[in-house]
Every structure is written in C-alpha cells, then in structure tokens.
Design an enzyme around this catalytic site. Structure first.
Site, mmCIF file in Angstrom:
data_model
loop_
_atom_site.group_PDB
_atom_site.id
_atom_site.type_symbol
_atom_site.label_atom_id
_atom_site.label_comp_id
_atom_site.label_asym_id
_atom_site.label_seq_id
_atom_site.Cartn_x
_atom_site.Cartn_y
_atom_site.Cartn_z
ATOM 1 N N LYS A 13 54.601 -69.083 86.969
ATOM 2 C CA LYS A 13 53.220 -68.711 87.816
ATOM 3 C C LYS A 13 52.224 -68.935 86.346
ATOM 4 O O LYS A 13 51.032 -69.225 86.663
ATOM 5 C CB LYS A 13 53.370 -67.613 88.199
ATOM 6 C CG LYS A 13 54.188 -67.146 89.279
ATOM 7 C CD LYS A 13 54.229 -65.764 89.670
ATOM 8 C CE LYS A 13 54.773 -64.859 88.818
ATOM 9 N NZ LYS A 13 56.361 -64.964 88.268
ATOM 10 N N ARG A 88 52.776 -56.786 93.380
ATOM 11 C CA ARG A 88 54.406 -57.022 93.205
ATOM 12 C C ARG A 88 55.049 -56.554 94.326
ATOM 13 O O ARG A 88 56.187 -56.757 94.151
ATOM 14 C CB ARG A 88 54.178 -56.457 92.167
ATOM 15 C CG ARG A 88 55.418 -56.668 91.055
ATOM 16 C CD ARG A 88 55.147 -57.950 90.279
ATOM 17 N NE ARG A 88 55.975 -58.055 89.163
ATOM 18 C CZ ARG A 88 55.614 -58.881 88.065
ATOM 19 N NH1 ARG A 88 54.241 -59.248 88.200
ATOM 20 N NH2 ARG A 88 56.689 -58.800 87.289
ATOM 21 N N ARG A 122 62.147 -68.509 77.089
ATOM 22 C CA ARG A 122 60.818 -68.824 77.107
ATOM 23 C C ARG A 122 60.258 -68.210 75.698
ATOM 24 O O ARG A 122 60.843 -67.243 75.216
ATOM 25 C CB ARG A 122 60.222 -67.833 78.273
ATOM 26 C CG ARG A 122 58.820 -67.668 78.036
ATOM 27 C CD ARG A 122 58.095 -67.134 79.378
ATOM 28 N NE ARG A 122 58.670 -65.794 79.837
ATOM 29 C CZ ARG A 122 58.240 -65.148 80.913
ATOM 30 N NH1 ARG A 122 57.208 -65.964 81.909
ATOM 31 N NH2 ARG A 122 58.675 -63.985 81.111
ATOM 32 N N ARG A 153 59.481 -62.423 74.220
ATOM 33 C CA ARG A 153 58.903 -61.464 74.913
ATOM 34 C C ARG A 153 60.144 -60.285 74.725
ATOM 35 O O ARG A 153 61.097 -60.789 75.059
ATOM 36 C CB ARG A 153 58.597 -61.650 76.240
ATOM 37 C CG ARG A 153 56.931 -61.800 76.579
ATOM 38 C CD ARG A 153 56.687 -62.345 77.845
ATOM 39 N NE ARG A 153 57.349 -61.411 79.121
ATOM 40 C CZ ARG A 153 56.677 -61.795 80.156
ATOM 41 N NH1 ARG A 153 56.022 -62.561 80.660
ATOM 42 N NH2 ARG A 153 57.207 -60.673 81.283
ATOM 43 N N ARG A 164 64.936 -57.351 85.919
ATOM 44 C CA ARG A 164 63.576 -57.803 86.705
ATOM 45 C C ARG A 164 63.767 -58.643 87.759
ATOM 46 O O ARG A 164 63.203 -58.599 88.852
ATOM 47 C CB ARG A 164 62.625 -58.488 85.688
ATOM 48 C CG ARG A 164 62.177 -57.857 84.656
ATOM 49 C CD ARG A 164 61.669 -58.440 83.004
ATOM 50 N NE ARG A 164 60.707 -59.404 83.503
ATOM 51 C CZ ARG A 164 60.812 -60.516 82.797
ATOM 52 N NH1 ARG A 164 61.336 -60.963 81.727
ATOM 53 N NH2 ARG A 164 59.643 -61.456 83.052
HETATM 54 P P1 ADP Z 1 56.273 -66.847 85.054
HETATM 55 O O1 ADP Z 1 54.973 -66.783 84.843
HETATM 56 O O2 ADP Z 1 56.520 -67.245 86.536
HETATM 57 O O3 ADP Z 1 57.295 -65.914 84.681
HETATM 58 P P2 ADP Z 1 56.100 -68.893 83.060
HETATM 59 O O4 ADP Z 1 54.914 -69.683 83.676
HETATM 60 O O5 ADP Z 1 56.171 -68.183 81.837
HETATM 61 O O6 ADP Z 1 56.724 -68.351 84.206
HETATM 62 O O7 ADP Z 1 57.416 -70.214 82.750
HETATM 63 C C1 ADP Z 1 58.742 -69.447 82.480
HETATM 64 C C2 ADP Z 1 59.545 -70.462 81.478
HETATM 65 O O8 ADP Z 1 59.661 -71.755 82.264
HETATM 66 C C3 ADP Z 1 58.587 -71.056 80.325
HETATM 67 O O9 ADP Z 1 59.458 -70.903 79.256
HETATM 68 C C4 ADP Z 1 58.152 -72.139 80.722
HETATM 69 O O10 ADP Z 1 57.775 -73.059 79.577
HETATM 70 C C5 ADP Z 1 59.113 -72.791 81.572
HETATM 71 N N1 ADP Z 1 58.325 -73.385 82.717
HETATM 72 C C6 ADP Z 1 57.336 -73.357 83.408
HETATM 73 N N2 ADP Z 1 57.316 -74.247 84.460
HETATM 74 C C7 ADP Z 1 58.311 -75.197 84.194
HETATM 75 C C8 ADP Z 1 58.738 -76.368 84.760
HETATM 76 N N3 ADP Z 1 58.089 -76.989 85.898
HETATM 77 N N4 ADP Z 1 59.871 -77.094 84.330
HETATM 78 C C9 ADP Z 1 60.633 -76.672 83.332
HETATM 79 N N5 ADP Z 1 60.348 -75.350 82.776
HETATM 80 C C10 ADP Z 1 59.023 -74.908 82.988
HETATM 81 P P1 AMP Z 2 54.979 -60.340 84.118
HETATM 82 O O1 AMP Z 2 54.261 -60.863 82.791
HETATM 83 O O2 AMP Z 2 54.477 -60.650 85.236
HETATM 84 O O3 AMP Z 2 56.602 -60.771 84.112
HETATM 85 O O4 AMP Z 2 55.175 -58.794 84.145
HETATM 86 C C1 AMP Z 2 55.770 -58.161 83.133
HETATM 87 C C2 AMP Z 2 56.227 -56.676 83.379
HETATM 88 O O5 AMP Z 2 54.703 -56.031 83.497
HETATM 89 C C3 AMP Z 2 56.775 -56.414 84.769
HETATM 90 O O6 AMP Z 2 58.272 -56.435 84.589
HETATM 91 C C4 AMP Z 2 56.527 -54.974 85.182
HETATM 92 O O7 AMP Z 2 56.985 -53.933 84.436
HETATM 93 C C5 AMP Z 2 54.652 -55.083 84.636
HETATM 94 N N1 AMP Z 2 54.089 -55.599 85.654
HETATM 95 C C6 AMP Z 2 53.276 -56.608 85.800
HETATM 96 N N2 AMP Z 2 52.600 -56.608 87.033
HETATM 97 C C7 AMP Z 2 52.791 -55.822 87.531
HETATM 98 C C8 AMP Z 2 52.482 -55.142 88.828
HETATM 99 N N3 AMP Z 2 51.634 -55.822 89.723
HETATM 100 N N4 AMP Z 2 52.735 -53.792 89.432
HETATM 101 C C9 AMP Z 2 53.750 -53.197 88.709
HETATM 102 N N5 AMP Z 2 54.276 -53.596 87.400
HETATM 103 C C10 AMP Z 2 53.691 -54.878 86.795
#
Ligand code: ADP
Ligand code: AMP
Length: 206
Positions: A13, A88, A122, A153, A164
């Site tokens: 995302k 969420r 990541r 992270r 999660r």
């Molecule tokens: P989200 O925001 O949904 O948690 P991220 O965009 O941070 O996910 O992506 C999660 C991990 O997967 C990161 O390490 C990113 O670089 C990797 N990633 C994202 N899109 C792809 C893809 N299409 N193919 C392979 N790895 C990806």
């Molecule tokens: P994310 O960066 O989207 O993976 O979110 C990281 C963490 O932030 C999650 O595991 C939750 O603890 C918190 N968080 C993010 N968005 C929300 C939301 N809409 N509602 C509640 N907690 C959230």
C-alpha cells in the site's frame, strides 16, 4: 479523487500510494506514518499510540479518527487524497463515510504466506519513510530519494508481524465485503513487480 488503499500489512500500500500520489498530485495520508512521526516527536498522540503499535494492536478510535478527520480537512486535500491504513475496521469506515465521500477503494491482493517475508525484510527511510526490501537493496543502506538512513520498523519483527496479520484477518479483512457491497472495491494483483502493480492501479483509476 478520494481513494482508500486496502490490503494486508506488507501488501504494498505505502509503495503504491507514494507513486499514485505523485501521479495525481494528491496527498498520501498514511495513519501509520503519522503515528510514527508523532512517536518520534514525543507528542501526546505519539505517547498514546506507541504501546498499541509496539504490540501490533490497533490504536483506539478516539485517537485515530480525529487525527484523520483533521488531516483530510486540510487545504491540500481539496482535490483529493489517498488513505493508506485507514479505515482499519468497519466501524472506522462507517465514521469515514460521514465526513468524506470515497470514490474508489483499491484492494492490493497478495498471497497471505508472502506477507511475513515482505514485512520482516522491509527497510524504511528514517527521514522520508520510503519503503525498501532487503532482497533488492544489496549493500545500499541509505534512501535513494533523500539519502536518509534505512532502518527496520520496530513492529516489523516476526512476532509483532504475526500479531498484525491476526489483527488484519479479524478486523480489517471484513472491509473487503463492506466496500464490495458499496460497489467501490477494485482488486489489484499485488504479487507482481512494483511497476506492474502501479500500471494496474492507474488503469483501474483512470
Ligand atoms: P504496506 O504499506 O502495505 O504495509 P509496503 O508498501 O511498505 O507495504 O511494502 C512492504 C514490503 O514489500 C516493502 O519491503 C516493499 O519494498 C516490498 N514490496 C512492495 N511492493 C512489492 C512488490 N510488488 N513486489 C515485491 N516487494 C514489494
Ligand atoms: P501501518 O503503518 O499501516 O502498518 O500501521 C502501523 C500501526 O499503526 C498499526 O499496527 C496500528 O497499531 C497503527 N495504526 C495505523 N493505522 C491505524 C488505524 N486506522 N487504526 C488504528 N491503528 C492504526
């Protein structure tokens, strides 16, 4: 255009929302990023959110909803915005519908068993939040966009990731039916190269 990005943690995302934000010149609003910035700045919101985030649980709605409401009422959201990480659960979606009209919901779909590797591998930029993966980084340890240091992270350890993913299944996945029923949901295959996922999203949105 007001867009919601759905998808499990690690689906891509943030990666895609950053690109779509540049393409359409609308802000990318990630509640996770906002919380992490607040934690860094030790604000009251950061202090309230930290424990939940560290445990992989959702931050309570009293904190989250006002924050999103405030953010999307800002000037730069006038021509649209991308929500990443909000709503969420169905309760958040119902509240969102009261203060914003959503035009499209993009669900980035990838096989569940690939998420753990994506999340534990990541790395994110400590300055701008850009996402990378160790599989593609080689020796690189700084952000290609702003030269910031790449870090893992705190909630991307395998134990917290598992929590999660459980929370996603229990609380967030029901949003797929919710938005399907409202006719807004568009599925995109997230299990392909980043540029191909992006092409699919643009096609759907245009
Ligand atoms: P989200 O925001 O949904 O948690 P991220 O965009 O941070 O996910 O992506 C999660 C991990 O997967 C990161 O390490 C990113 O670089 C990797 N990633 C994202 N899109 C792809 C893809 N299409 N193919 C392979 N790895 C990806
Ligand atoms: P994310 O960066 O989207 O993976 O979110 C990281 C963490 O932030 C999650 O595991 C939750 O603890 C918190 N968080 C993010 N968005 C929300 C939301 N809409 N509602 C509640 N907690 C959230």
């Amino acid at each position: 255009m007001n867009i919601v990005f759905l998808g499990a943690p690690g689906a891509g995302k943030g990666t895609q929302a950053t690109m779509v934000s540049e393409r359409f010149s609308i802000p990318h609003i990630s509640t996770g990023d906002i919380f992490r910035q607040n934690i860094k700045d030790r604000t009251p919101i950061g202090i309230a959110a930290k424990g939940y985030i560290d445990r992989g649980q959702l931050v309570p709605d009293e904190v989250t909803i006002e924050l999103v409401k405030g953010r999307i009422s800002e000037d730069d959201c006038k021509n649209g915005f991308i929500l990443d990480g909000f709503p969420r659960d169905v309760a958040q979606a119902e509240v969102l519908a009261q203060f914003a009209k959503i035009d499209a919901v993009i669900d980035i779909v990838i096989p569940f068993d690939k998420l753990m590797k994506r999340l534990t591998g990541r790395r994110v930029c400590s300055k701008c939040g850009e996402s990378y993966h160790v599989d593609f980084l080689g020796d690189v340890s700084v952000c290609s966009k702003c030269n910031g240091k790449l870090i893992q992270r705190a909630d991307d350890t395998s134990e917290t990731v598992q929590q999660r993913l459980d929370v996603y299944m229990a609380k967030t996945a029901p949003l797929i039916d919710y938005y399907q029923n409202s006719g807004l949901l568009k599925d995109v295959n997230g299990d392909q190269p980043v540029s191909d996922v992006f092409k699919e999203i643009i096609k759907v949105l245009e």
